[in-house]
Design a protein around this motif. Sequence first.
Motif, mmCIF file in Angstrom:
data_model
loop_
_atom_site.group_PDB
_atom_site.id
_atom_site.type_symbol
_atom_site.label_atom_id
_atom_site.label_comp_id
_atom_site.label_asym_id
_atom_site.label_seq_id
_atom_site.Cartn_x
_atom_site.Cartn_y
_atom_site.Cartn_z
ATOM 1 N N SER A 122 -31.176 75.929 47.209
ATOM 2 C CA SER A 122 -31.081 77.074 46.305
ATOM 3 C C SER A 122 -29.646 77.310 45.865
ATOM 4 N N CYS A 124 -27.264 75.007 45.681
ATOM 5 C CA CYS A 124 -26.925 73.931 44.743
ATOM 6 C C CYS A 124 -27.513 74.191 43.365
ATOM 7 N N LYS A 125 -28.747 74.677 43.334
ATOM 8 C CA LYS A 125 -29.398 74.959 42.061
ATOM 9 C C LYS A 125 -28.665 76.048 41.301
ATOM 10 N N GLU A 126 -28.293 77.127 41.995
ATOM 11 C CA GLU A 126 -27.564 78.203 41.339
ATOM 12 C C GLU A 126 -26.179 77.746 40.882
ATOM 13 N N TRP A 128 -25.345 74.667 39.894
ATOM 14 C CA TRP A 128 -25.507 73.867 38.684
ATOM 15 C C TRP A 128 -25.846 74.749 37.489
ATOM 16 N N ARG A 129 -26.625 75.800 37.698
ATOM 17 C CA ARG A 129 -26.914 76.718 36.599
ATOM 18 C C ARG A 129 -25.658 77.418 36.118
#
Length: 392
Positions: A122, A124-126, A128-129
Motif C-alpha cells: 500500500s 509503494c502504491k501511494e 507511485w501515485r
Amino acid sequence: MNATMRRIDQVTNILAPLAVGQVMTLASNVVGCGFILGWNLVSLIVEFVFLSRVYRIVPALSVKLPIVEEQCYLEKRRERKSSKGESSLTQTASFTEENEGLHLRGSTSLPPCLQHLRRLLSTCKEGWRAYYRQPVFLAGLGLAFLYTTVLGFDCITTGYAYTQGISGSLLSLLMGVSAMAGLLGTVLFINLRKAYGLIKTGLISSCLHLFCLLLCVCSVFAPGSPMDLSILKESNASDMGGMNGGGHRRHGYLLQWGNNQPLLPDRSSIHWTNNTVLFENAPTGPAPESYVSISLLFLGVITARIGLWSFDLTVTQLLQETICESERGIVNGVQSSINYMMDLLHFLMVISAPQPQHFGILVIISVLFITAGHIMYFLYTRKAKRKQCLDT
C-alpha cells in the motif's frame, strides 16, 4: 549548493584513485585496503558530527510533516475533488469509508507477516501515485532512463576497454579526465541557468549530451570496432552446448583477455575504485587493427559527461523546486527506486550480450534509452511552457 556538492563528488573521483593507487604502489595492497577502511571510518564520524550539527541548527528538519504544509496539501486535494462535483465527491467519500471499514476488518484476520506485506504494498502504491501526480513526472522519468547505459566508466566499459588493448594506467587517466568533464558540467549548469533559466538549461544540456553520444554511435561502425552480429548465434549455440555438458563457452568482458589466460588475474594486481576494478598488470586483449573505434567511444563518453551532469543538476533542481514539501521525500524515494531499476536493466542487457563483439549493440541500445529519456524531458518542457502561457 547542488552544483557545489557535485563538484566535490567530481574532485573526489579525481583524487581518490590517485591517492589509493599511490598508497598501494609505495606500500602494498593490504596497506591500501587498510587505508580505505580507516578513511571510511573517519569519514563516518565526520559525517555524523556534521549531520548532528545541521539538525541542531535547523530544528524543523526533525519534524516529519509540517502542519502548515500538510494543511495546504489537503486543501489542494479538496479543491481538486470539489471541481468534479459535490454529488460524486459524496458518493466517493461514502464508498471509500465502506472500503476502509472492510479493509480494516479483513486485515485484522490476516497473519502479521501478510499484514506487514499489505502495508508495504500500500505504501509503494501511494508513493507511485504521488510520483505520477507531479508536474515534473516526465522530467524525473527521463532522468531515470539515462541510467540504462553502458556508456560510463563502470566495470562494463572498463572490461571492454581491456579487450581492446587499453592499459589500466591509461584507463585511470581517462577516469580523471572524465571527472574533470563533470566539473565543467557543473560550471555550465550555473552559467546557463543565469542566462536562460532552469528549463532551457535542461534543453541545452540534453542537446549537448545527445550530440556527444553520436561519437559513440560512430565508434560502432568505425575501423577497429569488433562488432560482429554473426557471433550472436554462435554464442547462443555454444551457451546451450555448455549447459548440456559439451561445446566451448566464450568468456565475457570481465572474465578473459586472451584465449589462454586465466579467468581473473592475481589478487595482488587488483585496484578497486568506487565503480571500477583496475588491474595493475592485467593482460590486455590483442591490439585491434585500428584505435579509431575505441578513441571515438571514449571521446564521446568523456565529452558527454558535460551535458550529462548539467542535465542531472537541472532535473534535481526541478524536483526540489516544484514538489510540495510534504511529498518531497516520497517522490525522491520513488525517483531513486526507478533510477536503480533502470541501472539494473543495463546489467541485464550485458548478461544477454556478454561478448566484446556485442558491445556495439549495447551502445546503440544505450543511446536509444538516453534519447527516450531526453524526449520525455522535451515533452515536459512543452507542457511547462503551455502552462506558463495559460497562466499569463
